[in-house]
Design a protein around this motif. Structure first.
Motif, PDB file in Angstrom:
ATOM      1  N   MET A  14       0.830  -1.202   0.000  1.00  0.00           N
ATOM      2  CA  MET A  14       0.000   0.000   0.000  1.00  0.00           C
ATOM      3  C   MET A  14       0.866   1.253   0.000  1.00  0.00           C
ATOM      4  O   MET A  14       0.609   2.187  -0.750  1.00  0.00           O
ATOM      5  CB  MET A  14      -0.916  -0.003   1.215  1.00  0.00           C
ATOM      6  CG  MET A  14      -1.914  -1.119   1.123  1.00  0.00           C
ATOM      7  SD  MET A  14      -3.401  -0.749   2.026  1.00  0.00           S
ATOM      8  CE  MET A  14      -4.362  -2.192   1.667  1.00  0.00           C
ATOM      9  N   TYR A  17       2.429   1.692  -3.396  1.00  0.00           N
ATOM     10  CA  TYR A  17       1.472   2.199  -4.368  1.00  0.00           C
ATOM     11  C   TYR A  17       1.314   3.703  -4.199  1.00  0.00           C
ATOM     12  O   TYR A  17       1.292   4.465  -5.155  1.00  0.00           O
ATOM     13  CB  TYR A  17       0.142   1.475  -4.175  1.00  0.00           C
ATOM     14  CG  TYR A  17      -0.930   1.922  -5.122  1.00  0.00           C
ATOM     15  CD1 TYR A  17      -1.981   2.712  -4.683  1.00  0.00           C
ATOM     16  CD2 TYR A  17      -0.889   1.571  -6.458  1.00  0.00           C
ATOM     17  CE1 TYR A  17      -2.964   3.135  -5.554  1.00  0.00           C
ATOM     18  CE2 TYR A  17      -1.864   1.996  -7.329  1.00  0.00           C
ATOM     19  CZ  TYR A  17      -2.900   2.769  -6.876  1.00  0.00           C
ATOM     20  OH  TYR A  17      -3.856   3.192  -7.734  1.00  0.00           O
ATOM     21  N   PHE A  23       0.567  10.036  -4.099  1.00  0.00           N
ATOM     22  CA  PHE A  23      -0.750  10.317  -3.559  1.00  0.00           C
ATOM     23  C   PHE A  23      -0.891  11.517  -2.720  1.00  0.00           C
ATOM     24  O   PHE A  23      -1.859  12.244  -2.812  1.00  0.00           O
ATOM     25  CB  PHE A  23      -1.155   9.192  -2.630  1.00  0.00           C
ATOM     26  CG  PHE A  23      -1.931   8.208  -3.328  1.00  0.00           C
ATOM     27  CD1 PHE A  23      -2.471   7.170  -2.665  1.00  0.00           C
ATOM     28  CD2 PHE A  23      -2.106   8.320  -4.670  1.00  0.00           C
ATOM     29  CE1 PHE A  23      -3.179   6.240  -3.355  1.00  0.00           C
ATOM     30  CE2 PHE A  23      -2.793   7.408  -5.357  1.00  0.00           C
ATOM     31  CZ  PHE A  23      -3.338   6.352  -4.691  1.00  0.00           C
ATOM     32  N   LEU A  27      -3.825  14.257  -3.235  1.00  0.00           N
ATOM     33  CA  LEU A  27      -4.900  14.541  -2.290  1.00  0.00           C
ATOM     34  C   LEU A  27      -4.787  15.945  -1.724  1.00  0.00           C
ATOM     35  O   LEU A  27      -5.789  16.629  -1.526  1.00  0.00           O
ATOM     36  CB  LEU A  27      -4.871  13.509  -1.163  1.00  0.00           C
ATOM     37  CG  LEU A  27      -5.316  12.129  -1.625  1.00  0.00           C
ATOM     38  CD1 LEU A  27      -5.009  11.105  -0.553  1.00  0.00           C
ATOM     39  CD2 LEU A  27      -6.791  12.116  -1.914  1.00  0.00           C
ATOM     40  N   LEU A  50      -9.474  16.478 -11.725  1.00  0.00           N
ATOM     41  CA  LEU A  50      -8.769  15.234 -12.008  1.00  0.00           C
ATOM     42  C   LEU A  50      -8.653  14.960 -13.495  1.00  0.00           C
ATOM     43  O   LEU A  50      -7.757  14.253 -13.932  1.00  0.00           O
ATOM     44  CB  LEU A  50      -9.498  14.060 -11.349  1.00  0.00           C
ATOM     45  CG  LEU A  50      -9.341  14.000  -9.830  1.00  0.00           C
ATOM     46  CD1 LEU A  50     -10.330  13.024  -9.256  1.00  0.00           C
ATOM     47  CD2 LEU A  50      -7.937  13.577  -9.474  1.00  0.00           C
TER      48      LEU A  50
ATOM     49  N   LEU B  25     -12.941  12.469   1.053  1.00  0.00           N
ATOM     50  CA  LEU B  25     -11.545  12.172   0.736  1.00  0.00           C
ATOM     51  C   LEU B  25     -11.108  10.862   1.365  1.00  0.00           C
ATOM     52  O   LEU B  25     -10.356  10.095   0.768  1.00  0.00           O
ATOM     53  CB  LEU B  25     -10.648  13.320   1.188  1.00  0.00           C
ATOM     54  CG  LEU B  25     -10.778  14.565   0.327  1.00  0.00           C
ATOM     55  CD1 LEU B  25      -9.865  15.662   0.835  1.00  0.00           C
ATOM     56  CD2 LEU B  25     -10.438  14.270  -1.103  1.00  0.00           C
ATOM     57  N   LEU B  28     -12.490   8.058  -0.777  1.00  0.00           N
ATOM     58  CA  LEU B  28     -11.752   7.949  -2.034  1.00  0.00           C
ATOM     59  C   LEU B  28     -10.395   7.300  -1.801  1.00  0.00           C
ATOM     60  O   LEU B  28      -9.957   6.440  -2.561  1.00  0.00           O
ATOM     61  CB  LEU B  28     -11.562   9.328  -2.662  1.00  0.00           C
ATOM     62  CG  LEU B  28     -12.820   9.959  -3.253  1.00  0.00           C
ATOM     63  CD1 LEU B  28     -12.505  11.347  -3.775  1.00  0.00           C
ATOM     64  CD2 LEU B  28     -13.376   9.110  -4.370  1.00  0.00           C
ATOM     65  N   THR B  29      -9.720   7.731  -0.729  1.00  0.00           N
ATOM     66  CA  THR B  29      -8.405   7.160  -0.427  1.00  0.00           C
ATOM     67  C   THR B  29      -8.510   5.669  -0.143  1.00  0.00           C
ATOM     68  O   THR B  29      -7.701   4.869  -0.623  1.00  0.00           O
ATOM     69  CB  THR B  29      -7.772   7.845   0.791  1.00  0.00           C
ATOM     70  OG1 THR B  29      -8.049   9.225   0.737  1.00  0.00           O
ATOM     71  CG2 THR B  29      -6.285   7.623   0.827  1.00  0.00           C
ATOM     72  N   LEU B  32      -8.895   3.774  -3.307  1.00  0.00           N
ATOM     73  CA  LEU B  32      -7.629   3.733  -4.045  1.00  0.00           C
ATOM     74  C   LEU B  32      -6.706   2.673  -3.468  1.00  0.00           C
ATOM     75  O   LEU B  32      -6.096   1.900  -4.187  1.00  0.00           O
ATOM     76  CB  LEU B  32      -6.931   5.090  -3.956  1.00  0.00           C
ATOM     77  CG  LEU B  32      -7.350   6.112  -4.983  1.00  0.00           C
ATOM     78  CD1 LEU B  32      -6.651   7.421  -4.711  1.00  0.00           C
ATOM     79  CD2 LEU B  32      -7.003   5.632  -6.367  1.00  0.00           C
ATOM     80  N   PHE B  33      -6.607   2.636  -2.141  1.00  0.00           N
ATOM     81  CA  PHE B  33      -5.701   1.673  -1.525  1.00  0.00           C
ATOM     82  C   PHE B  33      -6.197   0.248  -1.672  1.00  0.00           C
ATOM     83  O   PHE B  33      -5.406  -0.680  -1.740  1.00  0.00           O
ATOM     84  CB  PHE B  33      -5.508   1.984  -0.042  1.00  0.00           C
ATOM     85  CG  PHE B  33      -4.443   2.991   0.201  1.00  0.00           C
ATOM     86  CD1 PHE B  33      -4.712   4.155   0.886  1.00  0.00           C
ATOM     87  CD2 PHE B  33      -3.167   2.785  -0.259  1.00  0.00           C
ATOM     88  CE1 PHE B  33      -3.731   5.090   1.105  1.00  0.00           C
ATOM     89  CE2 PHE B  33      -2.174   3.713  -0.042  1.00  0.00           C
ATOM     90  CZ  PHE B  33      -2.457   4.871   0.643  1.00  0.00           C
ATOM     91  N   ARG B  36      -6.171  -0.304  -5.813  1.00  0.00           N
ATOM     92  CA  ARG B  36      -4.845   0.025  -6.348  1.00  0.00           C
ATOM     93  C   ARG B  36      -4.834  -0.006  -7.873  1.00  0.00           C
ATOM     94  O   ARG B  36      -4.136  -0.802  -8.501  1.00  0.00           O
ATOM     95  CB  ARG B  36      -3.773  -0.930  -5.811  1.00  0.00           C
ATOM     96  CG  ARG B  36      -3.483  -0.681  -4.345  1.00  0.00           C
ATOM     97  CD  ARG B  36      -2.187  -1.312  -3.923  1.00  0.00           C
ATOM     98  NE  ARG B  36      -2.241  -2.758  -3.919  1.00  0.00           N
ATOM     99  CZ  ARG B  36      -2.836  -3.490  -2.999  1.00  0.00           C
ATOM    100  NH1 ARG B  36      -3.432  -2.903  -1.993  1.00  0.00           N
ATOM    101  NH2 ARG B  36      -2.833  -4.795  -3.082  1.00  0.00           N
ATOM    102  N   LEU B  44     -10.511   7.546  -9.884  1.00  0.00           N
ATOM    103  CA  LEU B  44     -11.165   8.519  -9.006  1.00  0.00           C
ATOM    104  C   LEU B  44     -12.306   9.220  -9.735  1.00  0.00           C
ATOM    105  O   LEU B  44     -13.375   9.444  -9.162  1.00  0.00           O
ATOM    106  CB  LEU B  44     -10.155   9.563  -8.523  1.00  0.00           C
ATOM    107  CG  LEU B  44      -9.209   9.130  -7.412  1.00  0.00           C
ATOM    108  CD1 LEU B  44      -8.273  10.260  -7.057  1.00  0.00           C
ATOM    109  CD2 LEU B  44      -9.977   8.713  -6.180  1.00  0.00           C
TER     110      LEU B  44
END
Lengths: 431, 137
Positions: A14, A17, A23, A27, A50, B25, B28-29, B32-33, B36, B44
């Motif tokens: 993680m 990534y 990231f 963010l 985005l 947020l 969304l995070t 993503l994790f 991946r 997103l």
């Protein structure tokens, strides 16, 4: 469901990534864009943000005293960065292709007002040159009346003859220039402190092509913040544990010393611990598979994922390094290079006071009294012949390690600890 | 000057709360994790569009957990297959799933036997609330 029974493990892929796609920056940009613009429909706003090719939009301020060459730099920057030049402040600049502001703000107060309006530059270039250079440039300054471009009779001659023919001299009264210059010198400290985290001072007393190259290189740098996963390699006595401790104290990452970790697992009474203890007790080296197991477990814990880690004492050879790369690759590696003599001196002169448990060193931290001096004991590992042996072992494996980590930073660890720490820090924050 | 700064800070804080930005947020995070994806920005954008549809038409928004996950969780809590769990287990499970504002009085709370169906209903509602990170239109 019970956290104590099955503690939370964050798999290392993680963090990898997150690093790979940068990231935290993404963010952060999303959040700051929302906070500055405060759109009524945040979801659509984010979608539009985005969908742009890059979240990184050039936002540049070019500041400096009069006649330093701001306009020349700015006109070239605009072409390359493909953005707008604005002399006047407009709000809602965030959705265009970026902006370059020339010569504004001029005071700290203006800078703060800009910030409140939501205009936040990513890069601030401060061009500086000594006063006599500035007056020389000022005197020869020529302006093209059609395009407003600035040229100079000696330094910047236009390529096109027709442009050269229509140039006019621009000479405001002497007093006005001096006044502007003085005002700039007065305000520059306040301005620099307002933008200190994004500021770069570039010496404008060089050919304008060089100035431009430096400015462009700076404007293209990006701030990246990543969770540190640092590996410190080097011979025994190079100061790895010391530096690791200093770094972890300052940056709050977890200090993982392989030796110490193995000993603590050996002492905790688990089945794995007993196995390790059997090796440690006999003085045999612990096999790689066990070490990797222990390390893997420690580095996957939440505190390591959260704060990052700094590892030392492992790997010691090529094979171990490759295994580490598979399970928990570091994102910064440093070789602390140190000569044999310095290492020998650092290690063999160490001694401990068995009564108080305090550690001393004959040169850097001598015992306070002869009474303490007399009862000091040295560890068997710190005797000259065993130190020489471990140093030789390490030397054999260094080449292999350097192959596995070709991009590692090299630090001269012969210097005093404070200097070594500073060079480590500067390399860490440079990326 | 100082008053202006605090007022703007207050405005910013209110804006964040009104539009549930921190939760947005965070979701969304997490997505993503978990997934991946090779192209995080496109991913997103997809999630945000799903969320937009959810906001406009009251369908469930994207969430990391689905009905099968809820069955699995219940299965862990009830290994003997009695078809009910205690209130404490129910509350602990919903908290672990990340649900806030748990219904303290679900059906069956008086007998301390929360049924499989009640658990699933409360959990689904809670998860829907978590993923609805937008202002109600």
């Amino acid at each position: 469901m019970d956290e104590t029974v099955k503690p939370l493990r964050v798999p290392p892929h993680m963090s990898e990534y997150a690093d790979k796609h940068n990231f935290s920056h993404l963010l952060q940009s999303m959040l700051s864009s929302l906070l500055v613009d405060q759109p009524e429909d945040p979801i659509s706003h984010l979608t539009r943000l985005l969908q742009r090719t890059s979240v990184d939009v050039p936002r540049v301020l070019v500041l400096g005293p009069p006649a330093v060459g701001k306009h020349t730099v700015v006109s070239q920057l605009i072409l390359i960065l493909n953005c707008r030049q604005d002399d006047v402040i407009i709000t809602h600049l965030f959705f265009c292709g970026g902006w370059v502001l020339e010569g504004f703000p001029q005071t700290r107060l203006q800078a703060l007002s800009l910030q409140q309006a939501g205009v936040l530059p990513e890069h601030v270039v401060l061009l500086e040159a000594p006063d006599d250079v500035l007056s020389q440039r000022d005197q020869g300054e020529l302006v093209d009346p059609l395009t407003g471009d600035a040229y100079h009779e000696t330094f910047v001659w236009p390529l096109d003859d027709s442009v050269a023919r229509r140039l006019e001299g621009r000479s405001p009264p002497e007093g006005q220039r001096m006044a502007e210059l003085q005002r700039h010198r007065f305000e520059v400290t306040g301005l620099s402190s307002a933008y200190q985290h994004v500021l770069k001072v570039i010496n404008a007393d060089q050919p304008h092509a060089d100035v431009y190259q430096q400015v462009l290189a700076f404007v293209r740098t990006r701030r990246r913040s990543r969770t540190p996963r640092i590996l410190l390699l080097g011979p025994p006595g190079s100061g790895k544990s010391h530096q690791a401790r200093l770094l972890s104290q300052k940056y709050k990452m977890v200090d993982v010393c392989c030796d110490w970790l193995l000993r603590s697992v050996a002492a905790n009474g688990s089945a794995l611990g007993e196995e390790i203890q059997s090796y440690l007790g006999d003085g045999r080296p612990v096999p790689d598979s066990l070490v990797l197991q222990v390390l893997g477990e420690r580095l996957s814990r939440v505190d390591c994922s959260d704060r990052g880690w700094i590892l030392h004492g492992f790997p010691q050879d090529l094979q171990q390094a490759k295994s580490l790369l598979e399970s928990h690759p570091p994102n910064r590696v440093f070789f602390l290079e140190s000569t044999k003599e310095v290492c020998l001196e650092r290690l063999t002169l160490r001694a401990t006071d068995p009564v108080r448990g305090e550690r001393f060193h004959a040169v850097t931290r001598p015992a306070p009294s002869s009474e303490v001096q007399n009862r000091l004991k040295t560890r068997p590992e710190d005797h000259t012949h065993s130190v020489t042996h471990t140093l030789n072992q390490h030397r054999i494996h260094t080449a292999g390690l350097q192959c596995v980590f070709p991009h590692a930073g090299r630090i001269d660890a012969d210097q005093d600890p404070h200097t070594v720490f500073e060079s480590l820090e500067s390399k860490l924050t440079a990326d | 000057m100082e008053k202006m700064a605090t007022q703007r800070e207050q405005d910013a804080a209110d804006y964040l709360k009104k539009h549930k930005i921190p939760e947005l947020l965070e979701n969304l995070t997490s997505m993503l994790f978990f997934y991946r994806p090779e192209k995080p920005r496109e991913f997103l954008v997809e999630q945000l569009e799903l969320l937009k549809i959810s906001q406009q038409s009251n369908i469930n928004g994207p969430s990391l957990f689905n009905k099968a996950n809820l069955d699995a969780v219940f299965g862990i809590l009830d290994p003997a297959n009695q078809k009910h769990i205690t209130f404490a287990q129910y509350k602990q499970a919903l908290t672990t799933l990340g649900i806030k504002d748990i219904n303290e009085c679900p059906e069956g709370v008086n007998e301390d036997r929360i049924s499989h169906e009640t658990f699933k209903t409360e959990a689904s509602r809670g998860l829907q609330r978590c993923s609805a990170t937008y202002e109600k239109l």
